[in-house]
Design a protein around this motif. Structure first.
Motif, short mmCIF file in Angstrom:
data_model
loop_
_atom_site.label_atom_id
_atom_site.label_comp_id
_atom_site.label_asym_id
_atom_site.label_seq_id
_atom_site.Cartn_x
_atom_site.Cartn_y
_atom_site.Cartn_z
N ILE A 22 -10.78 -33.93 -9.06
CA ILE A 22 -9.96 -32.77 -9.36
C ILE A 22 -8.88 -33.24 -10.34
N LEU A 42 -15.51 -35.60 -3.11
CA LEU A 42 -14.45 -36.06 -4.01
C LEU A 42 -14.21 -37.56 -3.89
N ILE A 45 -8.47 -37.44 -6.76
CA ILE A 45 -7.66 -36.25 -6.94
C ILE A 45 -6.44 -36.68 -7.75
N LEU A 80 0.08 -35.16 -4.95
CA LEU A 80 -0.87 -34.18 -5.49
C LEU A 80 -0.18 -32.88 -5.90
#
Length: 302
Positions: A22, A42, A45, A80
């Motif tokens: 991401i 994933l 990130i 994040l």
């Protein structure tokens, strides 16, 4: 995905290609998004990948941080979201959406130190079924959290892991729990904590682990060998300490149950060897203390 949606689930794969990353500012303009589910495929990130999610209420995420083996600031959930202010946020080292109340972690064997500390908006926390270690202060200061279920796979809850969670009332270990160690200050100063089911297999309750809580009764599993200094001190509501049959307890630390003023009838298990200084100081004024003959050290002021 339509970034104007209130619910987004990122799939495991797009056109048969696994979703592995991401990118930064992926959701920058998703200012109506309330529920976000990220896939277990994933691997990375990026910092600020979740920046701008001012209406976020629920996040499902496979691991905490920028990748599974992240360290230092990269292991923080806040990384994040980012350190730049955006509307409808509060500051917990980083800027977190005010309405962010539910965190679901789906696929990691460890929660890094300080990774979710001081996220005071979180009311519901779900931990992964493959979790093994909760590191130091991982969930410290979650002052809106009221209950937590610990997966049976967890073996170690490190120091300060759930410390200072002022609304935490209940801790529930799943059936078949493998927990061995509850670290120092793990649940201390969680002032409303009234209920916990300590499971068999637990061996060490470290210093100050439950000090300053509101437990009324505590059952010590037979597998526990060590109760650390001040482990159950300053619990004015504590009335009963029950040791399971065939208790293997050997060590009771200094001030272990001190200033638990309603604790009166105290029976020490027969395998106990060490009772530290002031272990029961400040308990009930007319308390009865029964000490087995095999104790080799009794401290002062007990």
């Amino acid at each position: 995905h339509d970034l104007s949606s209130s619910h987004i689930t990122i799939p495991d794969a797009i056109d048969q290609y696994p979703v592995k990353r991401i990118a930064q500012h992926t959701f920058k303009h998703a200012n109506q998004l309330k529920h976000l589910v990220l896939p277990e495929t994933l691997e990375q990130i990026d910092p600020e990948a979740l920046y701008g999610l001012s209406q976020l209420e629920s996040l499902s995420i496979p691991f905490i941080g920028t990748h599974r083996n992240a360290s230092n600031t990269d292991s923080r959930l806040g990384t994040l979201f980012g350190s730049t202010y955006y509307e409808n946020t509060y500051q917990a080292m980083h800027y977190i959406p005010l309405g962010f109340t539910e965190l679901i972690i789906t696929d990691t064997d460890n929660i890094p130190s300080w990774s979710v500390a001081s996220f005071y908006s979180i009311q519901k926390l779900i931990l992964p079924q493959n979790l093994i270690v909760i590191h130091s202060a991982a969930f410290q200061g979650l002052s809106s959290l009221t209950t937590i279920e610990i997966p049976s796979s967890v073996t170690h809850i490190d120091s300060n892991a759930f410390n200072n969670n002022h609304r935490l009332e209940k801790v529930d270990f799943q059936k078949g729990a493998q927990i061995k160690i509850i670290g120092s200050n793990a649940f201390s100063d969680s002032r409303l904590l009234r209920e916990i089911n300590l499971p068999e297999n637990l061996e060490i309750i470290d210093d100050v682990a439950f000090a300053g809580t509101s437990l009324e009764e505590i059952r010590i599993p037979s597998t526990v060998t060590y109760i650390g200094d001040s482990a159950f001190s300053q619990i004015p509501t504590l009335k009963h300490v029950i040791y399971d049959e065939h208790s293997q307890l050997e060590y009771i630390g200094r001030w272990a149950f001190a200033y638990s003023s309603q604790l009166r009838d105290i029976v020490i298990p027969e395998h106990t060897k060490h009772i530290g200084d002031y272990a029961f100081s400040g308990t009930g004024s007319h308390h009865t203390l029964i000490v087995p003959s095999g104790v080799s050290f009794i401290g002062i002021g007990i």
